[in-house]
Design a protein around this motif. Structure first.
Motif, short mmCIF file in Angstrom:
data_model
loop_
_atom_site.label_atom_id
_atom_site.label_comp_id
_atom_site.label_asym_id
_atom_site.label_seq_id
_atom_site.Cartn_x
_atom_site.Cartn_y
_atom_site.Cartn_z
N GLY A 37 0.81 -1.21 0.00
CA GLY A 37 0.00 0.00 0.00
C GLY A 37 0.84 1.26 0.00
N SER A 38 0.20 2.35 -0.38
CA SER A 38 0.87 3.65 -0.48
C SER A 38 2.14 3.55 -1.31
CB SER A 38 1.18 4.23 0.92
OG SER A 38 -0.02 4.42 1.65
N ALA A 39 2.02 2.82 -2.41
CA ALA A 39 3.19 2.52 -3.24
C ALA A 39 3.82 3.76 -3.86
CB ALA A 39 2.83 1.53 -4.34
N GLY A 40 3.07 4.83 -4.00
CA GLY A 40 3.61 6.04 -4.59
C GLY A 40 4.33 6.94 -3.60
N ASP A 41 4.28 6.58 -2.32
CA ASP A 41 4.89 7.42 -1.29
C ASP A 41 6.26 6.89 -0.89
OD1 ASP A 41 2.51 8.82 -1.30
OD2 ASP A 41 1.72 7.88 0.51
N SER A 42 7.19 7.79 -0.70
CA SER A 42 8.53 7.43 -0.20
C SER A 42 9.23 8.69 0.30
CB SER A 42 9.37 6.76 -1.29
OG SER A 42 9.72 7.71 -2.29
N TYR A 70 3.37 -13.15 -4.40
CA TYR A 70 3.49 -12.10 -5.39
C TYR A 70 3.46 -10.78 -4.62
CZ TYR A 70 1.57 -15.98 -8.08
OH TYR A 70 1.33 -17.22 -8.61
N ALA A 71 4.44 -9.92 -4.82
CA ALA A 71 4.45 -8.59 -4.21
C ALA A 71 3.98 -7.60 -5.26
CB ALA A 71 5.84 -8.25 -3.71
N VAL A 72 2.89 -6.91 -4.96
CA VAL A 72 2.27 -6.02 -5.94
C VAL A 72 2.11 -4.62 -5.35
CG1 VAL A 72 0.20 -5.65 -7.33
CG2 VAL A 72 0.97 -7.98 -6.85
N PRO A 73 2.78 -3.63 -5.93
CA PRO A 73 2.59 -2.26 -5.46
C PRO A 73 1.17 -1.76 -5.77
CG PRO A 73 4.63 -2.47 -6.71
CD PRO A 73 3.85 -3.72 -6.93
N MET A 90 -5.11 -4.20 -9.91
CA MET A 90 -3.65 -4.16 -9.81
C MET A 90 -3.05 -5.49 -9.36
SD MET A 90 -3.09 -1.04 -10.69
CE MET A 90 -1.36 -0.92 -10.33
N SER A 91 -3.89 -6.43 -9.01
CA SER A 91 -3.45 -7.66 -8.36
C SER A 91 -3.90 -8.90 -9.14
CB SER A 91 -4.07 -7.70 -6.96
OG SER A 91 -3.90 -8.94 -6.35
#
Length: 177
Positions: A37-42, A70-73, A90-91
């Motif tokens: 989750g929150s894949a766009g944040d860093s 499976y790791a899915v952003p 997305m999954s």
């Protein structure tokens, strides 16, 4: 028929509680999709690691487990009424979702997706905010994450990153993570 589960979290960082949770879920499903989750944040105090770095943490930790993962952003959508369909788009297809977050549970249930609640393990120490605070303060954090995660954090100089962003931002009151 293969049973596939779905687990979502920010995994900032993926820690021993998450690893234990995956081990427990592995007893119930054949495959597991780990939604990041929150894949766009860093590069913030709350979300210091990129989606790619979290994929590495999870993949390296789970490769020795006896479960296909499976790791899915999953980027934030901020529209609850369509969030589940966004996640599903997305999954890989999944049969059951795993969560303790009341909103996530409600959204999946309203969309007709079965939800199982999960155990919580040593929540005083095994939560992302505690681990990140220890990194900033120079406390022991590596013993709270799987060895592969500590290796990824060292490889990307993640402790220095967290210290740098914490100078620009203070630790906000955080929801459980």
């Amino acid at each position: 028929m293969t049973t596939r589960g779905f687990l979502i979290g920010r995994f900032q960082p993926f820690h021993d509680g998450h690893a234990r949770l995956v081990d427990d879920i592995a007893a119930e499903v054949d495959e597991l999709v780990v939604g990041i989750g929150s894949a766009g944040d860093s590069h913030t105090v709350r979300n210091p690691f990129t989606a790619g770095e979290r994929v590495m943490m999870i993949t390296k930790t789970l490769e020795s487990r006896d479960i296909t993962t499976y790791a899915v952003p999953i980027e934030d959508l901020n529209r609850n009424s369509v969030w589940v369909s966004h996640v599903q788009s997305m999954s890989p297809r999944f049969d059951v979702a795993y969560s303790n977050n009341p909103l996530v549970i409600q959204l999946f249930e309203e969309a007709g997706v079965p939800v199982e609640q999960t155990g919580m393990f040593n929540r005083e120490q095994l939560k992302g905010s505690e681990i990140r605070e220890r990194m900033v303060e120079g406390g022991g954090w590596a013993e709270l994450v799987p060895d592969p995660v500590a290796g990824v954090i060292e490889e990307i100089d993640g402790v220095d990153r967290i210290r740098q962003v914490s100078r620009l931002d203070s630790f906000p009151a955080e929801a459980e993570d």
